[in-house]
Design a protein around this motif. Structure first.
Motif, PDB file in Angstrom:
ATOM      1  N   MET A   1       0.849  -1.190   0.000  1.00  0.00           N
ATOM      2  CA  MET A   1       0.000   0.000   0.000  1.00  0.00           C
ATOM      3  C   MET A   1       0.888   1.244   0.000  1.00  0.00           C
ATOM      4  SD  MET A   1      -2.607   1.114   3.003  1.00  0.00           S
ATOM      5  CE  MET A   1      -3.146   2.775   3.158  1.00  0.00           C
ATOM      6  N   MET A   2       0.686   2.125  -0.953  1.00  0.00           N
ATOM      7  CA  MET A   2       1.413   3.378  -1.007  1.00  0.00           C
ATOM      8  C   MET A   2       0.639   4.402  -0.185  1.00  0.00           C
ATOM      9  SD  MET A   2       3.958   4.941  -1.829  1.00  0.00           S
ATOM     10  CE  MET A   2       4.962   5.406  -3.166  1.00  0.00           C
ATOM     11  N   ILE A   3       1.278   4.929   0.836  1.00  0.00           N
ATOM     12  CA  ILE A   3       0.632   5.888   1.724  1.00  0.00           C
ATOM     13  C   ILE A   3       0.938   7.292   1.213  1.00  0.00           C
ATOM     14  CG2 ILE A   3       0.538   6.741   4.090  1.00  0.00           C
ATOM     15  CD1 ILE A   3       1.397   3.883   4.951  1.00  0.00           C
ATOM     16  N   LYS A   4      -0.108   8.136   1.089  1.00  0.00           N
ATOM     17  CA  LYS A   4       0.047   9.480   0.531  1.00  0.00           C
ATOM     18  C   LYS A   4      -0.335  10.526   1.569  1.00  0.00           C
ATOM     19  CE  LYS A   4      -0.749   7.918  -4.107  1.00  0.00           C
ATOM     20  NZ  LYS A   4      -1.082   8.261  -5.431  1.00  0.00           N
ATOM     21  N   ASN A   5       0.145  11.753   1.366  1.00  0.00           N
ATOM     22  CA  ASN A   5      -0.193  12.862   2.249  1.00  0.00           C
ATOM     23  C   ASN A   5      -1.695  12.988   2.419  1.00  0.00           C
ATOM     24  OD1 ASN A   5       2.093  14.204   3.285  1.00  0.00           O
ATOM     25  ND2 ASN A   5       2.558  14.959   1.237  1.00  0.00           N
ATOM     26  N   GLU A  31       3.664  13.193  16.602  1.00  0.00           N
ATOM     27  CA  GLU A  31       4.117  11.803  16.606  1.00  0.00           C
ATOM     28  C   GLU A  31       4.588  11.434  15.205  1.00  0.00           C
ATOM     29  OE1 GLU A  31       1.339   9.836  20.013  1.00  0.00           O
ATOM     30  OE2 GLU A  31       0.422  10.107  18.057  1.00  0.00           O
ATOM     31  N   VAL A  32       5.618  10.602  15.145  1.00  0.00           N
ATOM     32  CA  VAL A  32       6.158  10.158  13.867  1.00  0.00           C
ATOM     33  C   VAL A  32       6.215   8.643  13.829  1.00  0.00           C
ATOM     34  CG1 VAL A  32       7.511  12.254  13.474  1.00  0.00           C
ATOM     35  CG2 VAL A  32       8.537  10.348  14.690  1.00  0.00           C
ATOM     36  N   ALA A  33       6.159   8.103  12.632  1.00  0.00           N
ATOM     37  CA  ALA A  33       6.256   6.653  12.437  1.00  0.00           C
ATOM     38  C   ALA A  33       7.029   6.379  11.159  1.00  0.00           C
ATOM     39  CB  ALA A  33       4.865   6.018  12.348  1.00  0.00           C
ATOM     40  N   SER A  34       7.903   5.407  11.226  1.00  0.00           N
ATOM     41  CA  SER A  34       8.636   4.956  10.050  1.00  0.00           C
ATOM     42  C   SER A  34       7.706   4.066   9.231  1.00  0.00           C
ATOM     43  CB  SER A  34       9.877   4.178  10.493  1.00  0.00           C
ATOM     44  OG  SER A  34      10.629   3.796   9.380  1.00  0.00           O
ATOM     45  N   LEU A  35       7.628   4.317   7.938  1.00  0.00           N
ATOM     46  CA  LEU A  35       6.732   3.571   7.056  1.00  0.00           C
ATOM     47  C   LEU A  35       7.474   2.441   6.348  1.00  0.00           C
ATOM     48  CD1 LEU A  35       4.859   6.612   5.516  1.00  0.00           C
ATOM     49  CD2 LEU A  35       4.065   5.095   7.348  1.00  0.00           C
ATOM     50  N   PRO A  36       6.788   1.356   6.062  1.00  0.00           N
ATOM     51  CA  PRO A  36       7.426   0.206   5.418  1.00  0.00           C
ATOM     52  C   PRO A  36       8.112   0.547   4.094  1.00  0.00           C
ATOM     53  CG  PRO A  36       5.206  -0.375   6.140  1.00  0.00           C
ATOM     54  CD  PRO A  36       5.376   1.096   6.353  1.00  0.00           C
ATOM     55  N   GLU A  37       7.550   1.485   3.339  1.00  0.00           N
ATOM     56  CA  GLU A  37       8.153   1.813   2.046  1.00  0.00           C
ATOM     57  C   GLU A  37       9.269   2.840   2.153  1.00  0.00           C
ATOM     58  OE1 GLU A  37       4.376   3.861   2.820  1.00  0.00           O
ATOM     59  OE2 GLU A  37       4.641   1.800   2.265  1.00  0.00           O
ATOM     60  N   PRO A  51      -5.503  13.710   9.550  1.00  0.00           N
ATOM     61  CA  PRO A  51      -4.610  13.496   8.415  1.00  0.00           C
ATOM     62  C   PRO A  51      -3.150  13.384   8.838  1.00  0.00           C
ATOM     63  CG  PRO A  51      -5.368  15.765   8.471  1.00  0.00           C
ATOM     64  CD  PRO A  51      -6.117  15.034   9.535  1.00  0.00           C
ATOM     65  N   ALA A  52      -2.417  12.556   8.129  1.00  0.00           N
ATOM     66  CA  ALA A  52      -0.986  12.397   8.353  1.00  0.00           C
ATOM     67  C   ALA A  52      -0.233  13.057   7.206  1.00  0.00           C
ATOM     68  CB  ALA A  52      -0.616  10.915   8.425  1.00  0.00           C
ATOM     69  N   LEU A  53       0.880  13.669   7.548  1.00  0.00           N
ATOM     70  CA  LEU A  53       1.787  14.180   6.535  1.00  0.00           C
ATOM     71  C   LEU A  53       2.850  13.121   6.295  1.00  0.00           C
ATOM     72  CD1 LEU A  53       2.235  17.857   7.729  1.00  0.00           C
ATOM     73  CD2 LEU A  53       0.874  17.025   5.803  1.00  0.00           C
ATOM     74  N   ILE A  54       3.208  12.915   5.058  1.00  0.00           N
ATOM     75  CA  ILE A  54       4.182  11.887   4.692  1.00  0.00           C
ATOM     76  C   ILE A  54       5.412  12.576   4.099  1.00  0.00           C
ATOM     77  CG2 ILE A  54       4.573   9.771   3.379  1.00  0.00           C
ATOM     78  CD1 ILE A  54       2.233   9.664   5.477  1.00  0.00           C
ATOM     79  N   PHE A  55       6.576  12.221   4.633  1.00  0.00           N
ATOM     80  CA  PHE A  55       7.837  12.806   4.182  1.00  0.00           C
ATOM     81  C   PHE A  55       8.800  11.704   3.781  1.00  0.00           C
ATOM     82  CE2 PHE A  55       6.002  15.664   7.325  1.00  0.00           C
ATOM     83  CZ  PHE A  55       6.035  16.873   6.663  1.00  0.00           C
TER      84      PHE A  55
END
Length: 77
Positions: A1-5, A31-37, A51-55
């Motif tokens: 799954m590609m997680i988007k902003n 809070e931050v989380a490391s994503l699998p991708e 909503p989550a921001l993705i960097f």
């Protein structure tokens, strides 16, 4: 799954959300989380399903460098 902003943070599963030890305990934390991708998700702890921001890791590294160099200190004054 590609997680988007903007994805609801509650939909990001299988990750561990982390917050700074300096958080005051009244819900005033990011809070931050490391994503699998390989990216990093960021959410407001007061709205864990918001909503989550993705960097990318490079984007987060650039931001943290700015924080360490006091470039954003006036925002917390």
């Amino acid at each position: 799954m590609m997680i988007k902003n903007g994805v609801p943070a509650g939909e990001i599963t299988g990750v561990t959300w982390l917050k700074a030890r300096a958080s005051v305990g009244a819900g005033e934390c990011v809070e931050v989380a490391s994503l699998p991708e390989g990216g990093v998700a960021m959410r407001n702890s007061r709205h864990p399903d918001g909503p989550a921001l993705i960097f990318t890791k490079a984007e987060l590294r650039a931001f943290l460098t700015g924080v360490k160099d006091s470039e954003f200190d006036d925002l917390a004054a």
